[in-house]
Motif scaffolding. Structure first.
Motif, short mmCIF file in Angstrom:
data_model
loop_
_atom_site.label_atom_id
_atom_site.label_comp_id
_atom_site.label_asym_id
_atom_site.label_seq_id
_atom_site.Cartn_x
_atom_site.Cartn_y
_atom_site.Cartn_z
N UNK A 185 4.34 -5.16 5.87
CA UNK A 185 4.75 -6.49 5.46
C UNK A 185 4.78 -6.54 3.93
N UNK A 186 5.75 -7.23 3.35
CA UNK A 186 5.87 -7.28 1.89
C UNK A 186 4.62 -7.83 1.21
N UNK A 187 4.02 -8.88 1.77
CA UNK A 187 2.81 -9.42 1.16
C UNK A 187 1.68 -8.41 1.18
N UNK A 188 1.55 -7.68 2.28
CA UNK A 188 0.54 -6.63 2.38
C UNK A 188 0.83 -5.51 1.37
N UNK A 189 2.11 -5.17 1.20
CA UNK A 189 2.48 -4.15 0.22
C UNK A 189 2.06 -4.59 -1.18
N UNK A 190 2.35 -5.84 -1.54
CA UNK A 190 1.96 -6.33 -2.86
C UNK A 190 0.45 -6.28 -3.06
N UNK A 191 -0.32 -6.61 -2.01
CA UNK A 191 -1.78 -6.50 -2.09
C UNK A 191 -2.20 -5.05 -2.33
N UNK A 192 -1.59 -4.14 -1.57
CA UNK A 192 -1.89 -2.71 -1.72
C UNK A 192 -1.55 -2.20 -3.13
N UNK A 193 -0.41 -2.64 -3.65
CA UNK A 193 0.01 -2.21 -4.99
C UNK A 193 -0.98 -2.68 -6.06
N UNK A 194 -1.55 -3.83 -5.88
CA UNK A 194 -2.56 -4.35 -6.82
C UNK A 194 -3.88 -3.58 -6.67
N UNK A 195 -4.28 -3.34 -5.42
CA UNK A 195 -5.58 -2.74 -5.14
C UNK A 195 -5.59 -1.22 -5.41
N UNK A 196 -4.52 -0.54 -4.99
CA UNK A 196 -4.49 0.93 -5.13
C UNK A 196 -3.13 1.40 -5.65
N UNK A 197 -2.78 1.04 -6.87
CA UNK A 197 -1.46 1.41 -7.40
C UNK A 197 -1.25 2.92 -7.48
N UNK A 198 -2.33 3.67 -7.57
CA UNK A 198 -2.22 5.13 -7.68
C UNK A 198 -1.65 5.78 -6.42
N UNK A 199 -1.64 5.06 -5.29
CA UNK A 199 -1.10 5.59 -4.04
C UNK A 199 0.42 5.47 -3.97
N UNK A 200 1.02 4.77 -4.95
CA UNK A 200 2.44 4.46 -4.89
C UNK A 200 3.20 5.08 -6.06
N UNK A 201 4.50 5.28 -5.82
CA UNK A 201 5.37 5.81 -6.87
C UNK A 201 5.35 4.89 -8.08
N UNK A 202 5.55 5.50 -9.22
CA UNK A 202 5.63 4.74 -10.46
C UNK A 202 6.74 3.70 -10.37
N UNK A 203 6.48 2.51 -10.88
CA UNK A 203 7.43 1.40 -10.93
C UNK A 203 7.70 0.78 -9.56
N UNK A 204 6.93 1.14 -8.53
CA UNK A 204 7.15 0.61 -7.18
C UNK A 204 7.04 -0.91 -7.13
N UNK A 205 6.00 -1.46 -7.75
CA UNK A 205 5.82 -2.91 -7.72
C UNK A 205 6.96 -3.61 -8.45
N UNK A 206 7.29 -3.14 -9.64
CA UNK A 206 8.37 -3.74 -10.43
C UNK A 206 9.69 -3.75 -9.67
N UNK A 207 10.04 -2.63 -9.08
CA UNK A 207 11.33 -2.51 -8.39
C UNK A 207 11.33 -3.33 -7.10
N UNK A 208 10.23 -3.26 -6.34
CA UNK A 208 10.16 -4.02 -5.09
C UNK A 208 10.35 -5.51 -5.35
N UNK A 209 9.67 -6.02 -6.36
CA UNK A 209 9.81 -7.44 -6.69
C UNK A 209 11.23 -7.80 -7.10
N UNK A 210 11.87 -6.94 -7.87
CA UNK A 210 13.25 -7.21 -8.29
C UNK A 210 14.20 -7.21 -7.09
N UNK A 211 13.99 -6.31 -6.16
CA UNK A 211 14.87 -6.22 -4.99
C UNK A 211 14.68 -7.41 -4.06
N UNK A 212 13.44 -7.80 -3.81
CA UNK A 212 13.17 -8.81 -2.80
C UNK A 212 12.93 -10.22 -3.33
N UNK A 213 12.83 -10.37 -4.63
CA UNK A 213 12.64 -11.71 -5.19
C UNK A 213 13.78 -12.11 -6.10
N UNK A 214 14.87 -11.37 -6.01
CA UNK A 214 16.03 -11.64 -6.88
C UNK A 214 16.74 -12.92 -6.48
#
Length: 165
Positions: free
Chosen positions: A136-165
């Protein structure tokens, strides 16, 4: 043989080409990302193979790929979706996002696709993808805040631009 990529400027105008192995921090080149959603509006994320040169073992969009010199964005997205996940899906162009990466800059054309497939119906390319999951996108955003090291660089920035545009 080393893959050749197209170099672009900040407006995505072609300015040259270079071997991928020779790219440096001043270069900007084209990539694609495909964001697959299911009927519950969950996002399919993919854990990159440990064999990947960039972000090995990290979670990212459903599909990510470099556009080879002479190819176009959509052609690359269709091919990478088939190669990495074993599916052909209708792609909707989302937007072009320019961003900084570990090395250099990316002109990232983002696509969205929808499917009703279950995780077991995808055929993963072992050289590129270790694992996939619906989130779920909200769960992903929580995960990106809590454990950003598990995700590709710029994942949060790009995800937000794609889904909140």
């Amino acid at each position: 043989m080393s893959e050749i990529v197209t170099l672009v400027d900040e407006q995505d105008n072609e300015i040259g080409s270079k071997k991928r192995s020779k790219l440096n921090d001043n270069d900007r080149w084209r990539i694609i990302s495909v964001w697959v959603l299911n009927q519950s509006d969950e996002l399919l994320i993919a854990k990159r193979s440990m064999n990947n040169r960039m972000d090995p073992g990290k979670w990212g969009p459903s599909v990510v790929g470099t556009v080879e010199h002479g190819d176009i964005y959509k052609e690359t997205a269709v091919r990478e979706l088939q190669e990495e996940l074993g599916v052909n899906l209708k792609l909707e162009e989302s937007q072009l996002i320019m961003h900084k990466a570990h090395i250099g800059y990316r002109a990232n054309m983002c696509y969205i696709a929808h499917t009703q497939k279950r995780l077991t119906e995808f055929i993963l390319q072992a050289e590129e993808v270790d694992e996939i999951a619906w989130i779920n996108l909200n769960k992903l955003y929580e995960e990106l805040k809590r454990t950003p090291e598990k995700y590709m660089e710029a994942m949060e920035e790009i995800t937000k631009k794609v889904f909140e545009a």
